[in-house]
Structures are given as C-alpha cells and as structure tokens.
Design a protein around this motif. Structure first.
Motif, mmCIF file in Angstrom:
data_model
loop_
_atom_site.group_PDB
_atom_site.id
_atom_site.type_symbol
_atom_site.label_atom_id
_atom_site.label_comp_id
_atom_site.label_asym_id
_atom_site.label_seq_id
_atom_site.Cartn_x
_atom_site.Cartn_y
_atom_site.Cartn_z
ATOM 1 N N LEU A 43 8.615 36.192 -31.087
ATOM 2 C CA LEU A 43 7.562 36.904 -31.807
ATOM 3 C C LEU A 43 8.166 37.995 -32.688
ATOM 4 C CD1 LEU A 43 4.912 37.387 -28.973
ATOM 5 C CD2 LEU A 43 4.979 35.606 -30.723
ATOM 6 N N VAL A 44 7.467 38.314 -33.781
ATOM 7 C CA VAL A 44 7.887 39.385 -34.679
ATOM 8 C C VAL A 44 6.766 40.418 -34.766
ATOM 9 C CG1 VAL A 44 9.417 37.909 -36.036
ATOM 10 C CG2 VAL A 44 7.023 38.171 -36.726
ATOM 11 N N PRO A 45 7.121 41.668 -35.106
ATOM 12 C CA PRO A 45 6.073 42.680 -35.252
ATOM 13 C C PRO A 45 5.182 42.403 -36.467
ATOM 14 C CG PRO A 45 8.254 43.703 -35.152
ATOM 15 C CD PRO A 45 8.450 42.227 -35.279
ATOM 16 N N LEU A 46 3.906 42.661 -36.298
ATOM 17 C CA LEU A 46 2.951 42.642 -37.398
ATOM 18 C C LEU A 46 2.614 44.110 -37.663
ATOM 19 C CD1 LEU A 46 1.149 41.010 -39.350
ATOM 20 C CD2 LEU A 46 -0.627 41.074 -37.590
ATOM 21 N N TYR A 47 3.138 44.644 -38.762
ATOM 22 C CA TYR A 47 2.971 46.062 -39.086
ATOM 23 C C TYR A 47 1.624 46.305 -39.754
ATOM 24 C CZ TYR A 47 8.012 45.969 -38.360
ATOM 25 O OH TYR A 47 9.262 45.787 -37.834
ATOM 26 N N ARG A 48 1.038 47.471 -39.441
ATOM 27 C CA ARG A 48 -0.257 47.836 -40.020
ATOM 28 C C ARG A 48 -0.082 49.102 -40.854
ATOM 29 N NH1 ARG A 48 -6.202 48.445 -37.320
ATOM 30 N NH2 ARG A 48 -6.791 50.361 -38.372
ATOM 31 N N TYR A 49 -0.696 49.090 -42.051
ATOM 32 C CA TYR A 49 -0.618 50.209 -42.984
ATOM 33 C C TYR A 49 -2.020 50.567 -43.474
ATOM 34 C CZ TYR A 49 4.269 48.841 -43.123
ATOM 35 O OH TYR A 49 5.559 48.522 -42.768
ATOM 36 N N TRP A 50 -2.176 51.800 -43.955
ATOM 37 C CA TRP A 50 -3.452 52.290 -44.465
ATOM 38 C C TRP A 50 -3.178 53.156 -45.693
ATOM 39 C CZ3 TRP A 50 -8.427 51.709 -44.635
ATOM 40 C CH2 TRP A 50 -9.293 52.768 -44.907
ATOM 41 N N ASN A 51 -3.954 52.965 -46.756
ATOM 42 C CA ASN A 51 -3.775 53.776 -47.960
ATOM 43 C C ASN A 51 -5.009 54.637 -48.273
ATOM 44 O OD1 ASN A 51 -5.656 52.063 -49.082
ATOM 45 N ND2 ASN A 51 -4.343 51.305 -50.710
ATOM 46 N N GLY A 52 -5.887 54.789 -47.318
ATOM 47 C CA GLY A 52 -7.113 55.554 -47.516
ATOM 48 C C GLY A 52 -8.303 54.693 -47.886
ATOM 49 N N LYS A 53 -8.037 53.439 -48.281
ATOM 50 C CA LYS A 53 -9.109 52.518 -48.671
ATOM 51 C C LYS A 53 -8.938 51.119 -48.091
ATOM 52 C CE LYS A 53 -9.669 54.829 -53.092
ATOM 53 N NZ LYS A 53 -9.535 54.730 -54.530
ATOM 54 N N ASP A 54 -7.711 50.772 -47.748
ATOM 55 C CA ASP A 54 -7.402 49.386 -47.391
ATOM 56 C C ASP A 54 -6.383 49.331 -46.268
ATOM 57 O OD1 ASP A 54 -7.140 46.498 -47.753
ATOM 58 O OD2 ASP A 54 -5.276 46.889 -48.828
ATOM 59 N N SER A 79 2.355 53.957 -42.767
ATOM 60 C CA SER A 79 2.531 53.110 -41.591
ATOM 61 C C SER A 79 1.698 53.608 -40.419
ATOM 62 C CB SER A 79 4.001 53.075 -41.178
ATOM 63 O OG SER A 79 4.154 52.374 -39.955
ATOM 64 N N GLU A 80 0.977 52.705 -39.807
ATOM 65 C CA GLU A 80 0.243 52.989 -38.572
ATOM 66 C C GLU A 80 0.944 52.347 -37.374
ATOM 67 O OE1 GLU A 80 -4.271 53.767 -40.051
ATOM 68 O OE2 GLU A 80 -3.823 51.725 -39.442
ATOM 69 N N GLY A 81 2.152 51.831 -37.603
ATOM 70 C CA GLY A 81 2.941 51.250 -36.523
ATOM 71 C C GLY A 81 2.742 49.754 -36.401
ATOM 72 N N ILE A 82 3.066 49.243 -35.243
ATOM 73 C CA ILE A 82 2.950 47.807 -34.967
ATOM 74 C C ILE A 82 1.557 47.525 -34.430
ATOM 75 C CG2 ILE A 82 3.803 45.900 -33.547
ATOM 76 C CD1 ILE A 82 6.563 47.347 -33.595
ATOM 77 N N ALA A 83 0.850 46.652 -35.119
ATOM 78 C CA ALA A 83 -0.503 46.278 -34.708
ATOM 79 C C ALA A 83 -0.463 45.246 -33.584
ATOM 80 C CB ALA A 83 -1.288 45.712 -35.882
#
Length: 144
Positions: A43-54, A79-83
C-alpha cells in the motif's frame, strides 16, 4: 456538485448515513470505497490537501511538493497528512478511484459513468475534466 472522498476502515464494518447533511452543506452520497487507515505491505499513502476551497488527494508526493502536515505547497494546497493507504497499481479485486477537476474543485469516484469519461483531458458531465486514476481501492461491499 462538491464531493469529498472520506476513507473508510479496511477490514472493519462501516456505518454510513446516506442522504444525511453534514458540515458546509455536504450531503452524504454513501460509502464510495474501502481503503486502509494503516500502512501495510503493497500500500502507498494517499495524501490529503486543502486550499481553502478544494480537497485534493494524490499518491504522488511531488504533485504538491510537500507531505508535511501544515506545510503549504504548490497551488496553495496545505498538507493535511495521510488520509489513507491504497494501491498505486491495480491489484486483484480493486477498482480505480478516478480523479476529475472542473476548474474549481476536484471530484473522486469509482463509478466512471458518474462523469462519463475516462479519456485523459476529456470533459464530462458537470464540466469535470478527467485527470486520471488517483489510486486503486476496493469497491464498497467487497470481501477483503
């Protein structure tokens, strides 16, 4: 048509309230797929990001340029880390998690008919352009 991919827990039962309204006006459409919350071989990490809208999800750490929680990378995404953890390549019984973008927000689905195209660069329903496969996941209800 906003859609946020929220991972469920692999190998555990999931309770989800389809149609329930949550924060920011989002309405649950049900569980999309099954991913792992723990790293496992293959398995690989699925990273989660946020730009204030998306919210943006990727397995490619170079796409935004940072994986450090709280750090901002390309395109103003923080970056919000690994989802979750998922497969980078198709494995037995997995299905693609397709990624689309309409110029404002990303959309993720395992159902290609929802947008209507899996041809790179083509625009489908609701103005979403196909960007490719984010990763491979188990379909909801699969025995894993």
């Amino acid at each position: 048509m906003a859609n946020t991919f929220t991972p469920s827990i692999l190998k555990k039962s999931v309770q989800h309230c389809q149609g329930q309204k949550g924060k920011y006006g989002y309405v649950s459409e049900g569980v999309q797929c099954i991913v792992s919350t723990e790293p496992e071989a293959g398995l690989v990490p699925l990273y989660r990001y946020w730009n204030g809208k998306d919210h943006f999800y990727t397995t490619n750490a170079n796409e935004i340029g940072t994986t450090v929680t709280g750090h901002t990378g390309k395109y103003g995404y923080t970056s919000e880390g690994i989802a979750a953890y998922c497969y980078q390549n198709q494995r037995r019984n997995t299905t693609p998690l397709y990624r689309y973008y309409n110029g404002k927000e990303h959309f993720y689905t395992t159902n290609a008919d929802e947008i209507g195209t899996t041809v790179p660069g083509w625009v489908g329903k609701h103005g979403y352009k196909y960007e490719g496969v984010a990763c491979y996941v188990f379909p909801y209800g699969a025995v894993v």
